[in-house]
Design an enzyme around this catalytic site. Structure first.
Site, PDB file in Angstrom:
ATOM      1  N   ARG A 120      42.281  48.812  52.282  1.00 36.08           N
ATOM      2  CA  ARG A 120      40.917  48.310  52.482  1.00 36.08           C
ATOM      3  C   ARG A 120      40.483  48.456  53.935  1.00 36.08           C
ATOM      4  NH1 ARG A 120      40.008  43.423  49.364  1.00 36.08           N
ATOM      5  NH2 ARG A 120      39.430  45.114  47.982  1.00 36.08           N
ATOM      6  N   TYR A 121      41.347  48.054  54.839  1.00 34.47           N
ATOM      7  CA  TYR A 121      41.004  48.065  56.254  1.00 34.47           C
ATOM      8  C   TYR A 121      41.506  49.374  56.868  1.00 34.47           C
ATOM      9  CZ  TYR A 121      40.475  43.084  55.258  1.00 34.47           C
ATOM     10  OH  TYR A 121      40.100  41.887  54.717  1.00 34.47           O
ATOM     11  N   ARG A 124      45.585  49.265  58.157  1.00 33.82           N
ATOM     12  CA  ARG A 124      46.646  48.492  57.503  1.00 33.82           C
ATOM     13  C   ARG A 124      46.477  48.509  55.989  1.00 33.82           C
ATOM     14  NH1 ARG A 124      42.792  45.951  60.042  1.00 33.82           N
ATOM     15  NH2 ARG A 124      41.794  44.060  59.257  1.00 33.82           N
ATOM     16  N   CYS A 133      57.516  35.849  40.978  1.00 29.82           N
ATOM     17  CA  CYS A 133      57.463  34.806  42.010  1.00 29.82           C
ATOM     18  C   CYS A 133      58.471  33.722  41.661  1.00 29.82           C
ATOM     19  CB  CYS A 133      56.082  34.171  42.046  1.00 29.82           C
ATOM     20  SG  CYS A 133      54.825  35.348  42.498  1.00 29.82           S
ATOM     21  N   CYS A 137      52.075  29.830  40.961  1.00 35.32           N
ATOM     22  CA  CYS A 137      51.081  28.869  41.460  1.00 35.32           C
ATOM     23  C   CYS A 137      49.862  28.918  40.551  1.00 35.32           C
ATOM     24  CB  CYS A 137      50.652  29.232  42.875  1.00 35.32           C
ATOM     25  SG  CYS A 137      52.029  29.613  43.946  1.00 35.32           S
ATOM     26  N   CYS A 140      46.823  30.987  41.710  1.00 34.03           N
ATOM     27  CA  CYS A 140      47.104  32.363  42.156  1.00 34.03           C
ATOM     28  C   CYS A 140      45.889  33.266  41.935  1.00 34.03           C
ATOM     29  CB  CYS A 140      48.296  32.919  41.389  1.00 34.03           C
ATOM     30  SG  CYS A 140      48.665  34.612  41.882  1.00 34.03           S
ATOM     31  N   ARG A 142      46.123  36.528  41.993  1.00 38.81           N
ATOM     32  CA  ARG A 142      46.554  37.769  41.307  1.00 38.81           C
ATOM     33  C   ARG A 142      47.135  37.485  39.933  1.00 38.81           C
ATOM     34  NH1 ARG A 142      49.161  39.814  46.288  1.00 38.81           N
ATOM     35  NH2 ARG A 142      47.328  40.432  47.451  1.00 38.81           N
ATOM     36  N   ASP A 301      39.457  31.661  45.799  1.00 42.29           N
ATOM     37  CA  ASP A 301      38.771  32.863  45.296  1.00 42.29           C
ATOM     38  C   ASP A 301      38.064  32.612  43.960  1.00 42.29           C
ATOM     39  OD1 ASP A 301      39.563  34.450  47.399  1.00 42.29           O
ATOM     40  OD2 ASP A 301      41.449  35.021  46.432  1.00 42.29           O
ATOM     41  N   ASP A 338      37.564  35.273  51.350  1.00 42.00           N
ATOM     42  CA  ASP A 338      37.923  36.655  51.050  1.00 42.00           C
ATOM     43  C   ASP A 338      36.814  37.141  50.119  1.00 42.00           C
ATOM     44  OD1 ASP A 338      39.357  38.979  51.097  1.00 42.00           O
ATOM     45  OD2 ASP A 338      41.288  38.012  50.684  1.00 42.00           O
ATOM     46  N   LYS A 345      38.278  39.522  54.480  1.00 48.69           N
ATOM     47  CA  LYS A 345      38.262  38.125  54.944  1.00 48.69           C
ATOM     48  C   LYS A 345      37.149  37.913  55.948  1.00 48.69           C
ATOM     49  CE  LYS A 345      43.140  38.271  54.259  1.00 48.69           C
ATOM     50  NZ  LYS A 345      43.144  39.740  54.119  1.00 48.69           N
TER      51      LYS A 345
HETATM   52  S1  SF4 Z   1      50.068  32.586  44.888  1.00 49.05           S
HETATM   53 FE1  SF4 Z   1      50.516  34.007  43.200  1.00 49.05          FE
HETATM   54  S2  SF4 Z   1      51.584  35.690  44.132  1.00 49.05           S
HETATM   55 FE2  SF4 Z   1      51.677  33.976  45.585  1.00 49.05          FE
HETATM   56  S3  SF4 Z   1      53.589  32.911  45.123  1.00 49.05           S
HETATM   57 FE3  SF4 Z   1      52.002  31.915  43.981  1.00 49.05          FE
HETATM   58  S4  SF4 Z   1      52.042  32.930  41.976  1.00 49.05           S
HETATM   59 FE4  SF4 Z   1      53.127  34.232  43.397  1.00 49.05          FE
END
Ligand code: SF4
Length: 437
Positions: A120-121, A124, A133, A137, A140, A142, A301, A338, A345
């Site tokens: 994107r940038y 980087r 993971c 979470c 999350c 993603r 997000d 973001d 960001k």
């Molecule tokens: S935010 Fe998403 S990618 Fe990051 S540790 Fe938690 S579950 Fe995994």
């Protein structure tokens, strides 16, 4: 930090098992809590039939996996108000998809030249080296990928990603993310880092990981030995609440810092978890005490199923307002959105520049005091024609990197670019112009 008593609250395993295996990270992963029945048993709580069904339904959309370590931080006297529970245990809120929710909220797929990379940038890239993971979470961003077998990176995916990096000399900074990169075995991580280090234009490598928070025992001496071999290497972790600081997580951070790895933290602002200036102040103080620089505070997000976690942007600016000036600048993260659609960001900080004239600016401080800053009467502006070799600043222009041209707003401000406007690509006003310019 929580008291020792609270931290060791209800170890969800027997005493003997706890003693012999608790600090073994692989044992923790193997004994992660992935179903409702076990969750109830381990937490010693009883859910209603409706609550059970809701969790079950949500697990089908995004898996549940909680390490016994992280589960042990939950206060089971009032779990539904517990910040750890809210981050770890599925809730019915995740089933609600608002019409503005997005499957890929940051348009990472759009800026993806090959399956594991988002470019994107300019200088980087994001390199997604793992799709699993230690803990999934609930907030999350993603969710569309993480924990799904279909998103497991293949050997071929890796090869294409390395080739892309090798063929793009403008890439100087690689951010390894996922999933969680530290869920890979040491040997595989070593292999990936070694291959990156062999690319001459890669200056720094960064790792984004939640392992120090949810599985701190993964930070072994052996892992630190591997990471240390590949300096300069930076690591950003993801603490969201002061309750996540325990003896174990502090020891993990200490091991990393002693390995010479600069540490940063990216928190997400989450309704009902950390949307409070006092909680945030405690969090940033715990971070700096443990040699971790608060780096970003993210606005949550627009990913699907996260509406219940989102706060108004004003809550974030209120938190930053409560930090700037009230505590060390070192402890103040940059609050960012973001931007949906791949805007990257964007800082959304409170305003401190109140007004200005041709020779003075008016500022306000954290207390509400107004001050003026007198600007210089004499300032010889170094007009830039990008001829660095002939410039009085003696900034030798011997490499393409130093001679880079300005982009975006920076170009509007520069001396050497001719653009005086930036217009949307599909501007109807421009299309109406006869010469099309
Ligand atoms: S935010 Fe998403 S990618 Fe990051 S540790 Fe938690 S579950 Fe995994």
């Amino acid at each position: 930090m929580l008291s020792e008593k609270a931290r060791t609250f209800k170890k969800p395993v027997s005493d003997s098992e706890h003693k012999s295996h608790w600090k073994d990270w692989q044992w923790q992963v193997q004994h992660s809590i992935v179903d409702v029945k076990t969750l109830e048993r381990m937490l010693e709580i009883s859910l209603s039939e409706k609550e059970r069904e809701e969790i079950q339904k949500t697990i089908h959309i995004f898996p549940m996996s909680i390490t016994p370590y992280y589960l042990a931080l939950i206060d089971n006297a009032d779990p539904f108000h517990d910040p750890i529970f809210k981050q770890a245990v599925p809730s019915a809120g995740e089933l609600i998809i608002e019409n503005y929710d997005l499957h890929d909220p940051l348009s990472e797929e759009l800026d993806s030249p090959c399956s594991l990379i988002t470019h994107r940038y300019p200088d980087r890239i994001l390199f997604l080296i793992s799709n699993s993971c230690a803990m999934y979470c609930r907030h999350c961003t993603r969710k569309r990928k993480v924990g799904k077998i279909s998103s497991m990176p293949s050997k071929d995916d890796f090869e294409k990603a390395f080739e892309y990096i090798e063929n793009h000399p403008e890439i100087r900074d690689v951010l390894l993310s996922g999933g969680d990169p530290l869920m890979l075995p040491d040997s595989q991580l070593d292999m990936i880092l070694s291959r990156l280090r062999r690319i001459p234009h890669i200056e720094i490598i960064r790792i984004g990981t939640r392992v120090p928070v949810v599985l701190p025992y993964r930070i072994t001496d052996e892992l630190v030995t591997v990471l240390k071999k590949h300096h300069p290497l930076w690591l950003n972790t993801h603490f969201n609440h002061p309750h996540e600081f325990t003896d174990a997580s502090c020891e993990a951070l200490s091991k990393l810092a002693n390995g010479g790895i600069p540490l940063g933290n990216q928190s997400v602002l989450l309704a009902g978890v950390n949307d409070c200036p006092n909680i945030m102040r405690k969090l940033v103080h715990e971070l700096v005490k443990n040699r971790v620089r608060p780096y970003y505070l993210f606005q949550c997000d627009l990913a699907e199923g996260l509406a219940h976690f989102r706060t108004p942007v004003g809550k974030g600016t209120e938190i930053i307002e409560s930090l700037i000036g009230h505590t060390s600048g070192l402890a103040v993260p940059t609050y960012v959105i973001d931007a949906p659609g791949g805007g990257g960001k964007i800082p959304v900080m409170p305003h401190y520049l109140v007004s200005w004239s041709s020779n003075k600016v008016v500022l306000r401080n954290y207390e509400g005091m107004f001050s003026t800053y007198q600007e210089p009467d004499q300032y010889e502006r170094p007009a830039c024609d990008l001829q660095c070799g002939q410039c009085n600043l003696q900034h030798s222009g011997d490499s393409g990197y130093l001679m880079r041209r300005a982009h975006g707003i920076e170009a509007l401000l520069s001396d050497y670019e001719s653009e005086i406007t930036i217009l949307p690509a599909d501007s109807e006003r421009v299309a109406r112009r006869q010469d099309g310019e």
